[in-house]
Motif scaffolding. Structure first.
Motif, PDB file in Angstrom:
ATOM      1  N   GLU A   1       6.619 -49.579  11.064  1.00  0.00           N
ATOM      2  CA  GLU A   1       7.112 -49.120  12.724  1.00  0.00           C
ATOM      3  C   GLU A   1       6.205 -48.076  12.956  1.00  0.00           C
ATOM      4  O   GLU A   1       6.058 -48.181  13.927  1.00  0.00           O
ATOM      5  N   ALA A   2       5.475 -47.567  11.466  1.00  0.00           N
ATOM      6  CA  ALA A   2       4.628 -46.279  12.649  1.00  0.00           C
ATOM      7  C   ALA A   2       3.690 -46.644  13.074  1.00  0.00           C
ATOM      8  O   ALA A   2       2.639 -46.104  13.937  1.00  0.00           O
ATOM      9  N   VAL A   3       2.915 -47.363  12.775  1.00  0.00           N
ATOM     10  CA  VAL A   3       1.865 -48.166  13.080  1.00  0.00           C
ATOM     11  C   VAL A   3       1.845 -48.813  14.867  1.00  0.00           C
ATOM     12  O   VAL A   3       0.947 -48.821  15.731  1.00  0.00           O
ATOM     13  N   ARG A   4       3.316 -49.404  14.632  1.00  0.00           N
ATOM     14  CA  ARG A   4       2.971 -49.366  16.293  1.00  0.00           C
ATOM     15  C   ARG A   4       3.257 -48.069  17.073  1.00  0.00           C
ATOM     16  O   ARG A   4       3.063 -48.806  18.576  1.00  0.00           O
ATOM     17  N   LEU A   5       3.916 -47.612  17.095  1.00  0.00           N
ATOM     18  CA  LEU A   5       3.702 -46.183  17.704  1.00  0.00           C
ATOM     19  C   LEU A   5       2.081 -45.096  18.292  1.00  0.00           C
ATOM     20  O   LEU A   5       2.098 -45.225  18.672  1.00  0.00           O
ATOM     21  N   LEU A   6       2.030 -46.132  16.477  1.00  0.00           N
ATOM     22  CA  LEU A   6      -0.130 -45.309  17.304  1.00  0.00           C
ATOM     23  C   LEU A   6      -0.210 -46.390  18.391  1.00  0.00           C
ATOM     24  O   LEU A   6      -1.532 -46.303  18.311  1.00  0.00           O
ATOM     25  N   ASP A   7       0.598 -47.579  18.066  1.00  0.00           N
ATOM     26  CA  ASP A   7      -0.445 -48.551  19.182  1.00  0.00           C
ATOM     27  C   ASP A   7      -0.391 -48.124  20.696  1.00  0.00           C
ATOM     28  O   ASP A   7      -1.045 -48.416  21.099  1.00  0.00           O
ATOM     29  N   THR A   8       0.794 -47.468  21.087  1.00  0.00           N
ATOM     30  CA  THR A   8       1.042 -46.734  21.550  1.00  0.00           C
ATOM     31  C   THR A   8       0.621 -46.211  22.363  1.00  0.00           C
ATOM     32  O   THR A   8       0.758 -45.214  23.831  1.00  0.00           O
ATOM     33  N   GLY A   9      -0.415 -44.759  21.597  1.00  0.00           N
ATOM     34  CA  GLY A   9      -1.127 -43.691  21.361  1.00  0.00           C
ATOM     35  C   GLY A   9       0.256 -42.527  20.997  1.00  0.00           C
ATOM     36  O   GLY A   9      -0.622 -41.908  20.951  1.00  0.00           O
TER      37      GLY A   9
END
Length: 384
Positions: free
Chosen positions: A283-291
Motif C-alpha cells: 500500500e505504501a509503495v503504491r502511494l509512492l508510485d503516484t509521487g
C-alpha cells in the motif's frame, strides 16, 4: 476485551486490542520500486523431529503464504535468511523450497528470486569446494527459472585469506551466471560467521572489494542487497554503483527513508520485515508510485518501531517474531518453527510484538489474533 501482557520482571500491564484491521486499497502492481519480501517457511507441527533433524515443512501453508505476498504485488525472495537458511532449513530443504516456489510463481505470474549459497557444506571446506557448492546451487536456481541471489557464504568467510579470494570466486560465478544476479552482503549482526566478509573487518575496505566485484561484471549484476543496518553506508554504496545496477535495501531499521530516496537516487527493497508487513508495505509503495512521498512516509514510518523490535539483538532471531505474527494473522495454524526456533524469543518480546502489530492494524482478523495471543499467555501461566 482487555489482555494482560507480561513485561520483564514478572509484572503485567493492560492492553486493549483494536477491533478493526487497517483498511487497505485493492491490490495492484507496483511500478516505481521493485519490492521483494523475504518469506518464512511454515513448519509441519505433526512431524516427529528433533532440533538437529532435517526440516519438516508444511508445503501447502508455505506456498499459500507466497501466494498471499504475490497477490499484493510483491515479489518473493525465496530460500533466504528469513526462511531459516542455516538456522533450521538445510540445503535439501532449501532446494525443495526453491523448486516448489519457482513452479508456483510460474503458475500465478509472481516474481521470484532465490538464494544461492554453500550450505550443503557442513564442515571446513577449501575454496574449490566452496566454488563447486555455489555452482551446484546456482544451476538449480537457474534451472527453476528464478532469479539468483548470490548469498554470503559462511564457508567462504572461513576459507578466504583476503580480498583476492572473493574477487576470484565471485568473478567466476558471475561469468557463469546465465542472467544478472543480485549480490547479497549480509552483516555479522544477522550471522556472526560472516564477520570480515569481502576480506576485511574494516567496512570501508570491504566496501571497496564489493564494488570491485560489481565493477568487473556490471552486466551480470542486476543489483545488490545490503543488510548492514547502516543507512549512511547504504546510501554511499548506492551512489557509487555502475549505471543500471540497483540497490535493494535490506536495512530493516531505515527502509522508509532508503526506499523514498533523495535527489541522487533511491533503493528498491528486499526485506524480511516485509513478510509481516506485506499488504501495508505494498500500500505504501503504491502511494509512492503516484509521487506522494509524504503519504508513503506517513504509511510506512510507523512500522519502523515494530521492525526494530523484531530485529533487536540477537538480530538473527528476528525470524521467531516473523513466524509468530504470521500465526496471529492467520497465515498458519500454529506457532512452531523448524529447528524449534519458536523458543528463541522471550514471552515479553512476543507480547510487545503483538501489541505493536495490533496497533498498526496488521491482523486481518483482530479477534482471532487476540484469541491466539490469549491462548499463548494462558499456556505460559500469565493470568487473564
Amino acid at each position: 476485551m482487555t489482555l494482560r501482557l507480561p513485561v520483564p520482571g514478572g509484572s503485567t500491564r493492560a492492553y486493549e486490542p483494536r477491533t478493526e484491521p487497517l483498511a487497505l486499497s485493492t491490490a495492484g502492481p507496483l511500478t516505481s520500486r521493485t519490492v521483494f519480501s523475504a518469506a518464512h517457511v511454515v513448519a509441519d507441527p505433526y512431524a516427529d523431529t528433533t532440533p538437529d533433524a532435517p526440516a519438516a515443512v508444511d508445503w501447502d501453508a508455505t506456498l499459500a503464504f507466497r501466494r498471499h505476498l504475490w497477490s499484493h504485488g510483491l515479489g518473493v525472495a525465496e530460500a533466504m535468511d528469513t526462511a531459516q537458511r542455516g538456522m533450521g532449513l538445510d540445503w535439501a530443504g532449501a532446494a525443495e523450497l526453491i523448486r516448489r516456489s519457482a513452479a508456483e510463481a510460474r503458475g500465478v505470474g509472481g516474481r521470484i528470486a532465490c538464494g544461492v549459497g554453500t550450505d550443503q557444506l557442513t564442515g571446513p571446506a577449501s575454496l574449490p569446494e566452496v566454488r563447486a557448492a555455489y555452482e551446484e546451487q546456482l544451476a538449480l536456481v537457474e534451472e527453476s527459472g528464478a532469479q539468483a541471489v548470490l548469498m554470503a557464504s559462511r564457508a567462504l568467510a572461513a576459507a578466504a585469506t583476503g580480498p583476492e579470494d572473493y574477487l576470484d570466486l565471485y568473478g567466476h560465478l558471475l561469468r557463469q551466471a546465465g542472467e544478472p544476479v543480485i549480490l547479497h552482503w549480509l552483516g555479522p549482526m544477522f550471522d556472526p560467521a560472516l564477520d570480515g566478509y569481502w576480506g576485511s573487518r574494516d567496512l570501508d575496505a570491504a566496501t571497496e572489494t564489493f564494488l570491485d566485484v560489481i565493477a568487473a561484471h556490471p552486466d551480470k549484476v542486476d543489483g545488490i542487497k545490503v543488510s548492514l543496518l547502516d543507512a549512511r553506508r547504504e546510501v554511499g554504496l548506492r551512489r557509487r554503483l555502475p549505471e543500471g545496477v540497483r540497490c535493494y535495501t535490506g536495512d530493516d531499521f531505515h527502509y522508509p527513508e532508503l526506499i523514498a530516496g533523495d535527489e541522487q537516487g533511491f533503493s528498491h527493497a528486499l526485506l524480511g520485515i516485509f513478510d509481516p508487513l506485506g499488504p501495508l508495505a505494498a500500500e505504501a509503495v503504491r502511494l509512492l508510485d503516484t509521487g506522494d512521498e509524504e503519504a508513503f512516509r506517513k504509511t510506512l514510518d510507523p512500522t519502523v518501531e515494530l521492525s526494530r523490535h523484531l530485529f533487536e539483538p540477537p538480530t538473527r532471531f528476528y525470524k521467531t517474531g516473523v513466524v509468530f505474527l504470521a500465526w496471529l494473522a492467520g497465515h498458519q495454524d500454529h506457532f512452531a518453527m523448524v529447528g524449534g526456533l519458536q523458543s528463541a524469543r522471550s514471552l515479553p518480546h512476543l507480547a510487545r510484538a503483538y501489541e505493536l502489530a495490533d496497533g498498526l492494524g496488521l491482523f486481518p482478523d483482530p479477534a482471532r489474533a487476540e484469541s491466539r495471543m490469549r491462548s499463548l499467555l494462558t499456556t505460559y501461566g500469565v493470568p487473564q
